[in-house]
Write a protein that holds these residues in place. Structure first.
Motif, PDB file in Angstrom:
ATOM      1  N   GLY A 192      -0.923 -35.868  99.344  1.00  0.00           N
ATOM      2  CA  GLY A 192      -0.798 -37.057 100.221  1.00  0.00           C
ATOM      3  C   GLY A 192      -0.214 -38.112  99.388  1.00  0.00           C
ATOM      4  O   GLY A 192      -0.055 -38.027  98.305  1.00  0.00           O
ATOM      5  N   TYR A 193      -0.470 -39.164  99.691  1.00  0.00           N
ATOM      6  CA  TYR A 193      -0.129 -40.508  98.685  1.00  0.00           C
ATOM      7  C   TYR A 193      -1.262 -41.576  99.019  1.00  0.00           C
ATOM      8  O   TYR A 193      -1.867 -41.593  99.896  1.00  0.00           O
ATOM      9  CB  TYR A 193       1.126 -40.881  99.264  1.00  0.00           C
ATOM     10  N   ALA A 209      -3.392 -41.511 102.366  1.00  0.00           N
ATOM     11  CA  ALA A 209      -2.808 -41.367 103.663  1.00  0.00           C
ATOM     12  C   ALA A 209      -1.853 -40.262 103.795  1.00  0.00           C
ATOM     13  O   ALA A 209      -1.780 -39.421 102.708  1.00  0.00           O
ATOM     14  CB  ALA A 209      -1.863 -42.629 103.861  1.00  0.00           C
ATOM     15  N   GLY A 210      -1.238 -39.910 104.968  1.00  0.00           N
ATOM     16  CA  GLY A 210      -0.141 -38.642 105.117  1.00  0.00           C
ATOM     17  C   GLY A 210      -1.213 -37.430 105.472  1.00  0.00           C
ATOM     18  O   GLY A 210      -0.866 -36.172 105.308  1.00  0.00           O
ATOM     19  N   ASP A 246      -9.108 -42.331 111.772  1.00  0.00           N
ATOM     20  CA  ASP A 246      -7.773 -42.232 112.324  1.00  0.00           C
ATOM     21  C   ASP A 246      -6.763 -43.422 112.046  1.00  0.00           C
ATOM     22  O   ASP A 246      -7.254 -44.665 111.916  1.00  0.00           O
ATOM     23  CB  ASP A 246      -8.070 -42.083 113.746  1.00  0.00           C
ATOM     24  N   SER A 247      -5.699 -43.258 111.969  1.00  0.00           N
ATOM     25  CA  SER A 247      -4.694 -44.049 111.484  1.00  0.00           C
ATOM     26  C   SER A 247      -4.336 -45.045 113.049  1.00  0.00           C
ATOM     27  O   SER A 247      -4.603 -44.638 114.050  1.00  0.00           O
ATOM     28  CB  SER A 247      -3.267 -43.429 111.238  1.00  0.00           C
ATOM     29  N   SER A 252      -1.703 -39.596 112.715  1.00  0.00           N
ATOM     30  CA  SER A 252      -2.482 -38.942 111.617  1.00  0.00           C
ATOM     31  C   SER A 252      -3.673 -39.645 111.246  1.00  0.00           C
ATOM     32  O   SER A 252      -4.474 -40.662 111.803  1.00  0.00           O
ATOM     33  CB  SER A 252      -1.438 -39.249 110.321  1.00  0.00           C
ATOM     34  N   VAL A 253      -4.239 -39.171 110.120  1.00  0.00           N
ATOM     35  CA  VAL A 253      -5.520 -39.654 109.619  1.00  0.00           C
ATOM     36  C   VAL A 253      -5.539 -39.930 108.214  1.00  0.00           C
ATOM     37  O   VAL A 253      -4.599 -39.916 107.497  1.00  0.00           O
ATOM     38  CB  VAL A 253      -6.694 -38.574 109.875  1.00  0.00           C
ATOM     39  N   TYR A 254      -6.534 -40.699 107.888  1.00  0.00           N
ATOM     40  CA  TYR A 254      -6.509 -41.102 106.128  1.00  0.00           C
ATOM     41  C   TYR A 254      -7.954 -41.007 105.723  1.00  0.00           C
ATOM     42  O   TYR A 254      -8.912 -41.268 106.513  1.00  0.00           O
ATOM     43  CB  TYR A 254      -5.927 -42.486 105.865  1.00  0.00           C
ATOM     44  N   ALA A 255      -7.985 -40.789 104.429  1.00  0.00           N
ATOM     45  CA  ALA A 255      -9.497 -40.775 103.707  1.00  0.00           C
ATOM     46  C   ALA A 255      -9.342 -42.068 103.023  1.00  0.00           C
ATOM     47  O   ALA A 255      -8.551 -42.560 102.055  1.00  0.00           O
ATOM     48  CB  ALA A 255      -9.502 -39.574 102.920  1.00  0.00           C
TER      49      ALA A 255
END
Length: 282
Positions: A192-193, A209-210, A246-247, A252-255
């Motif tokens: 991801g980025y 993200a991503g 959740d974005s 998408s989702v993100y950590a």
């Protein structure tokens, strides 16, 4: 005449004459060669002399206490000076300990990455009005530092150089939304980025993200640099995942990531001036 004989003035004169007569008598009986008048005066003023001697003795004691106070003040000043010297040594010790800790951590990284060329640097100022903890280092172009050089603490990402002067450089930290870097999570190996937002940065966090809805990335995972794009070398630690969300803009989702290094308090870092695969700036 009768009024005068009954007055206080007359009685006072009688007392004085009686005192003089007694003094003369005592002087004649005694063996002292002093005159009768002197003896009378001595008798009359003896209590006053005793009182004067007592007062003088007390004053000498007070004077001695003043001297003692001066001595105490000097001793206190000397003790305070010793405390200041010890405090200064303690600060020097703590600074040395921090530097040694930074060196020890980075030397382990250097053993794994012999291609690294680096310079140690210290934080000389911080921008208190900057929400992303931008700071200035004491190394610049004369030390081969260039724009986009990675800045690390041990094996942890701090940021990149965004401005260079002859003797100093300005660092954009990982909490700055303008900094994006390629990363992966070590357990799932998902890529991801890393980026951040103003709200996350305010909490000292960034995000990976991503990620897709079916991501295997989970809390407790470690996020590292992937080396893609040539901005950072591979396998530097970004931080630990603390939440999955959740974005708000897509499916998408993100950590959420808590960085492994505290960019707001770090004082000694390393600028990596060269590594294999580095993207050349300019």
């Amino acid at each position: 005449m009768k009024r005068f004989l009954k007055s206080a003035r007359f009685r006072a004169m009688v007392v004085i004459l009686v005192a003089l007569a007694l003094g003369m008598g005592l002087a004649a009986i005694g063996s002292d060669r002093s005159s009768p008048l002197t003896s009378v005066v001595s008798i009359v003023y003896q209590p006053i002399q005793r009182l004067s001697s007592y007062v003088a003795e007390k004053l000498r004691g007070v004077g001695g206490s003043f001297v003692s106070s001066d001595v105490y003040r000097e001793e206190i000043s000397e003790l305070q000076a010793q405390v200041d010297r010890l405090g200064s040594r303690l600060v020097d010790y703590e600074r040395t300990r921090q530097k040694l800790g930074a060196y020890e951590s980075f030397l382990e990284v250097k053993e794994e990455h012999p291609d690294f060329t680096y310079v140690p640097a210290s934080v000389v100022s911080r921008n208190s009005s900057d929400a992303y903890n931008t700071f200035t280092l004491d190394k610049g172009s004369r030390d081969d530092v260039e724009i986009n050089d990675p800045v690390v603490f041990g094996d942890s990402v701090i940021g990149i150089v965004k401005k260079v002067n002859t003797a100093t450089c300005v660092v954009r930290t990982i909490l700055d939304p303008e900094l994006n870097l390629s990363v992966y999570e070590i357990r799932s190996r998902e890529n991801g980025y890393c980026e951040t937002t103003a709200s996350l940065a305010a909490n000292g966090q960034c995000r990976m993200a991503g990620l897709t809805k079916d991501t295997a990335v989970s809390q407790g995972g470690i996020v590292c640099t992937s080396g893609l794009g040539g901005l950072f070398p591979r396998d530097l630690i970004v931080g630990t995942i603390t939440d999955i969300k959740d974005s708000q803009t897509d499916v998408s989702v993100y950590a959420v990531i808590t960085p492994s290094a505290d960019v707001s308090s770090v004082s000694d870092v390393f600028v990596i001036t060269h590594f294999d695969g580095q993207h050349e700036s300019g």
